[in-house]
Structures are given as structure tokens and as C-alpha cells.
Design an enzyme around this catalytic site. Structure first.
Site, short mmCIF file in Angstrom:
data_model
loop_
_atom_site.label_atom_id
_atom_site.label_comp_id
_atom_site.label_asym_id
_atom_site.label_seq_id
_atom_site.Cartn_x
_atom_site.Cartn_y
_atom_site.Cartn_z
N ARG A 39 11.47 -6.05 4.33
CA ARG A 39 11.31 -4.52 4.40
C ARG A 39 12.08 -3.59 5.19
O ARG A 39 12.56 -4.10 6.36
CB ARG A 39 9.76 -4.13 4.69
CG ARG A 39 9.53 -2.67 4.88
CD ARG A 39 8.19 -2.29 5.20
NE ARG A 39 7.30 -3.01 6.15
CZ ARG A 39 6.06 -2.95 6.11
NH1 ARG A 39 5.47 -2.15 5.32
NH2 ARG A 39 5.69 -3.66 6.89
N LYS A 76 0.93 -1.19 0.00
CA LYS A 76 -0.02 -0.01 -0.08
C LYS A 76 0.79 1.24 -0.02
O LYS A 76 0.66 2.18 -0.87
CB LYS A 76 -0.98 0.18 1.18
CG LYS A 76 -1.75 -1.29 1.47
CD LYS A 76 -2.76 -1.04 2.64
CE LYS A 76 -2.26 -1.20 3.89
NZ LYS A 76 -1.56 -2.36 4.06
N ARG A 79 -0.82 -9.08 13.45
CA ARG A 79 -1.22 -7.88 12.42
C ARG A 79 -2.32 -8.44 11.29
O ARG A 79 -3.30 -8.09 10.89
CB ARG A 79 -0.37 -6.93 11.72
CG ARG A 79 0.47 -6.06 12.85
CD ARG A 79 1.59 -5.43 12.35
NE ARG A 79 1.54 -4.73 11.31
CZ ARG A 79 2.69 -5.02 10.36
NH1 ARG A 79 3.82 -5.33 10.71
NH2 ARG A 79 2.79 -4.06 9.08
N ARG A 86 -9.70 1.51 8.74
CA ARG A 86 -9.11 0.26 9.07
C ARG A 86 -10.04 -0.59 9.82
O ARG A 86 -9.88 -1.72 10.07
CB ARG A 86 -7.87 0.16 9.87
CG ARG A 86 -6.72 -0.42 9.38
CD ARG A 86 -5.67 -0.11 10.30
NE ARG A 86 -4.61 -0.95 10.23
CZ ARG A 86 -3.53 -0.60 9.23
NH1 ARG A 86 -3.49 0.52 8.77
NH2 ARG A 86 -2.53 -1.34 9.17
N ARG A 91 11.32 -2.21 10.76
CA ARG A 91 10.12 -1.67 11.90
C ARG A 91 10.11 -2.48 12.80
O ARG A 91 10.15 -3.83 12.48
CB ARG A 91 8.83 -1.67 11.03
CG ARG A 91 8.57 -0.45 10.48
CD ARG A 91 7.46 -0.36 9.35
NE ARG A 91 6.23 -0.77 9.90
CZ ARG A 91 4.98 -0.78 9.20
NH1 ARG A 91 5.06 -0.36 8.04
NH2 ARG A 91 3.96 -1.38 9.67
P1 AP5 Z 1 4.70 -1.62 1.87
O1 AP5 Z 1 4.56 -0.66 0.81
O2 AP5 Z 1 5.61 -1.16 3.05
O3 AP5 Z 1 3.45 -2.51 2.22
P2 AP5 Z 1 2.09 -1.87 3.16
O4 AP5 Z 1 0.90 -2.49 2.42
O5 AP5 Z 1 1.88 -0.51 3.22
O6 AP5 Z 1 2.53 -2.55 4.39
P3 AP5 Z 1 2.48 -2.00 6.06
O7 AP5 Z 1 2.91 -3.06 6.69
O8 AP5 Z 1 2.91 -0.57 5.97
O9 AP5 Z 1 0.78 -1.97 6.18
P4 AP5 Z 1 0.12 -2.01 7.73
O10 AP5 Z 1 -1.21 -1.57 7.05
O11 AP5 Z 1 0.19 -3.34 8.08
O12 AP5 Z 1 0.82 -0.86 8.39
P5 AP5 Z 1 0.76 0.79 8.75
O13 AP5 Z 1 1.87 1.39 8.65
O14 AP5 Z 1 -0.35 1.24 7.87
O15 AP5 Z 1 5.41 -3.11 0.99
C1 AP5 Z 1 5.89 -4.02 1.98
C2 AP5 Z 1 7.40 -4.47 1.33
O16 AP5 Z 1 7.28 -4.88 0.08
C3 AP5 Z 1 8.42 -3.29 1.26
O17 AP5 Z 1 9.68 -3.55 1.71
C4 AP5 Z 1 8.35 -3.03 -0.32
O18 AP5 Z 1 9.58 -2.62 -0.69
C5 AP5 Z 1 7.75 -4.35 -0.86
N1 AP5 Z 1 7.14 -4.29 -2.12
C6 AP5 Z 1 6.08 -3.50 -2.39
N2 AP5 Z 1 5.56 -3.89 -3.36
C7 AP5 Z 1 6.17 -4.92 -4.15
C8 AP5 Z 1 6.13 -5.55 -5.25
N3 AP5 Z 1 5.09 -5.16 -6.21
N4 AP5 Z 1 7.14 -6.73 -5.37
C9 AP5 Z 1 8.05 -6.88 -4.48
N5 AP5 Z 1 7.92 -6.36 -3.51
C10 AP5 Z 1 7.21 -5.27 -3.18
O19 AP5 Z 1 0.09 0.36 10.22
C11 AP5 Z 1 1.00 0.18 11.40
C12 AP5 Z 1 0.37 0.09 12.55
O20 AP5 Z 1 -0.13 1.51 12.86
C13 AP5 Z 1 -1.10 -0.75 12.40
O21 AP5 Z 1 -0.79 -2.25 12.88
C14 AP5 Z 1 -1.65 -0.21 13.78
O22 AP5 Z 1 -1.05 -0.45 15.08
C15 AP5 Z 1 -1.47 1.39 13.57
N6 AP5 Z 1 -2.39 1.87 12.59
C16 AP5 Z 1 -2.31 2.41 11.37
N7 AP5 Z 1 -3.39 3.07 10.78
C17 AP5 Z 1 -4.47 2.73 11.71
C18 AP5 Z 1 -5.75 2.93 11.71
N8 AP5 Z 1 -6.46 3.36 10.69
N9 AP5 Z 1 -6.38 2.54 12.90
C19 AP5 Z 1 -5.85 1.95 13.81
N10 AP5 Z 1 -4.42 1.59 14.00
C20 AP5 Z 1 -3.76 2.06 12.95
#
Ligand code: AP5
Length: 217
Positions: free
Chosen positions: A127, A13, A172, A88, A161
Site C-alpha cells: 500500500r 475498506k 493491528r 471499531r 504509512r
Molecule cells: P485499503 O483500502 O487501504 O484497506 P483498508 O481496509 O482501508 O485498510 P486500513 O489499513 O486503512 O484499515 P485500518 O482499519 O487498519 O486503518 P484505519 O486507517 O482505519 O486497501 C489496502 C491496500 O490494498 C491498498 O494498497 C489498496 O490499493 C489495495 N487493495 C484494495 N482493494 C484491493 C483489491 N480488491 N485487490 C487488490 N488490492 C486491493 O485506522 C488506522 C489506525 O487509526 C488504527 O489502527 C487506530 O489506531 C486508529 N483508528 C482509526 N479508527 C479508529 C476508531 N474508530 N477507534 C479507535 N482507533 C481508531
């Protein structure tokens, strides 16, 4: 355009949001990045969020919704935004609807990035993100920085991370299935969901998402 990106942890994402936001000239709003910026600045919000994030749980809606709305109120988001990681759960989706309705606005699309779970695990394991700006994302194998351990964009240090440890990732994923997946049906009922197969090269996935948006699929 007002777009929501949804998909499991590690689906790509944040990676896709960076390209899509640039192509569409709208800000990329990631609640995860907003929490991480608060954590690195040591704010009370960051201290509260960290305990939930490190356990793989959602940060409570009472904190998250206000933070997301404050960000959407910023002038750069007046003509549109790309939401990454928000909403979410159903409570957040309903709150977003109320927020938009109150301003006579609506979402244009919800892009659902579809990736098999074993790929997600590989993506998360490799990552590395930038200490200066957590929206700068790399992968030890699939998306290597030019110099090991150094961010291509700003020269910051790359690190793994805290919530990318194996047991936290499992939690997660569980939270994603129970709390976040139901919003896909919620948005299907509004005819907003476009499923984007997210296997393949980063640029190919961006192309699929852009075509889907351009063709209104
Ligand atoms: P990446 O782009 O980093 O993936 P992502 O989908 O953004 O993954 P996240 O783990 O960041 O999502 P998340 O929703 O769990 O975390 P968030 O930060 O929102 O890609 C992943 C890896 O793959 C990278 O190394 C990239 O280079 C590689 N890659 C990408 N595309 C590729 C491809 N096509 N081919 C090969 N490799 C590829 O949330 C973290 C925490 O914050 C949550 O657990 C929660 O505690 C809190 N939080 C955030 N938002 C909320 C909310 N709205 N409500 C409550 N808590 C929240």
C-alpha cells in the site's frame, strides 16, 4: 443511506468506500483519515492519536467518539454517510446507536468485507498513500499510480504509512480480532450485516457491495 464498513486492516475498506460513497452520493467518513489529517496538521488530537496508531492500538473512545460525531454533524452528512473504521469496538457501536436514536435515525446496513489474512498482509505491504490526502490509496502491484510515487488524483507524494510496518500490522490484526470482530455479532443481532467476499478486482468487489445494497440482501 447510513452504512458501516467493517473488515480487517487492509481489507480494502478505504478503497471501496471511495467508490461506494461516490455511487451513493454520501460522504465517506474514515476515522483513520481524520486522525491522519490531524497528525499532518500537528493538532493536539493528532499528537495524541499518533502514539496509539504507531503502536497498532485503538485511539481511546474518549477522543474517537466525539471526533466521529462532530463529523457526522456536518451538513454534507445530513442525508447519509458511509462510516469506514468506525465503530471499531462495542463501546463505539453502542455510542453510535445512542447518537442515531437521539436523532430518530438508523443504520441501513453493515458491510463486512471478508478477505483471507495472507491477502490482507500482501495488500498492506504494497500500500502507498498520498501525503496530501490519505484517502487517496494505491498499491505498488495491484493498483499502481500512473507515475511512480505520485498521486493520480492530486499529484501529492505517495508514501508507506508508519503503521504498515510488519510488527505493527500484526498488532493491528490482533486488535481487530479481539476488539472489532465482536461488533459483527452485535450488528448481526440487529439483522444489519451483509458479508461481501472482497477477493478479486476492486471494481468487482464494488459491484458485489452495490448489488447487495440494491437488493437489500
Ligand atoms: P485499503 O483500502 O487501504 O484497506 P483498508 O481496509 O482501508 O485498510 P486500513 O489499513 O486503512 O484499515 P485500518 O482499519 O487498519 O486503518 P484505519 O486507517 O482505519 O486497501 C489496502 C491496500 O490494498 C491498498 O494498497 C489498496 O490499493 C489495495 N487493495 C484494495 N482493494 C484491493 C483489491 N480488491 N485487490 C487488490 N488490492 C486491493 O485506522 C488506522 C489506525 O487509526 C488504527 O489502527 C487506530 O489506531 C486508529 N483508528 C482509526 N479508527 C479508529 C476508531 N474508530 N477507534 C479507535 N482507533 C481508531
Amino acid at each position: 443511506m447510513r452504512i458501516v464498513l467493517v473488515g480487517p486492516p487492509g481489507a480494502g475498506k478505504g478503497t471501496q468506500a471511495a467508490y461506494l460513497a461516490k455511487n451513493l452520493a454520501i460522504p465517506h467518513i474514515s476515522t483513520g483519515d481524520l486522525f491522519r489529517a490531524n497528525i499532518s496538521q500537528g493538532t493536539p488530537l493528532g499528537v495524541e492519536a499518533k502514539s496509539y496508531m504507531d503502536a497498532g492500538n485503538l485511539v481511546p473512545d474518549s477522543v474517537t467518539i466525539g471526533m466521529a460525531e462532530d463529523r457526522m454533524e456536518q451538513p454534507d452528512a445530513a442525508d447519509g454517510f458511509l462510516l469506514d473504521g468506525f465503530p471499531r469496538n462495542l463501546g463505539q457501536a453502542e455510542a453510535l446507536d445512542v447518537y442515531l436514536k437521539g436523532r430518530n435515525l438508523k443504520l441501513d446496513a453493515v458491510l463486512d468485507l471478508e478477505v483471507p489474512e495472507d491477502e490482507v498482509v500482501k495488500r498492506i505491504a504494497g500500500r502507498r498513500i498520498c501525503r496530501k490526502d490519505s484517502s487517496h490509496v494505491f498499491h505498488a502491484e495491484y493498483n499502481k499510480p500512473k507515475a511512480e510515487g505520485v498521486c493520480d488524483v492530486c499529484g501529492g507524494e505517495l508514501y508507506q504509512r508508519d503503521d504498515d510496518r510488519e510488527e505493527t500490522v500484526r498488532k493491528r490484526l490482533e486488535v481487530y480480532h479481539t476488539e472489532t470482530e465482536p461488533i459483527i455479532d452485535y450488528y448481526k443481532a440487529q439483522d444489519l450485516v451483509v458479508t461481501i467476499p472482497a477477493l478479486g478486482k476492486v471494481a468487482e468487489v464494488t459491484q458485489r457491495a452495490m448489488s447487495a445494497l440494491e437488493n437489500g440482501e
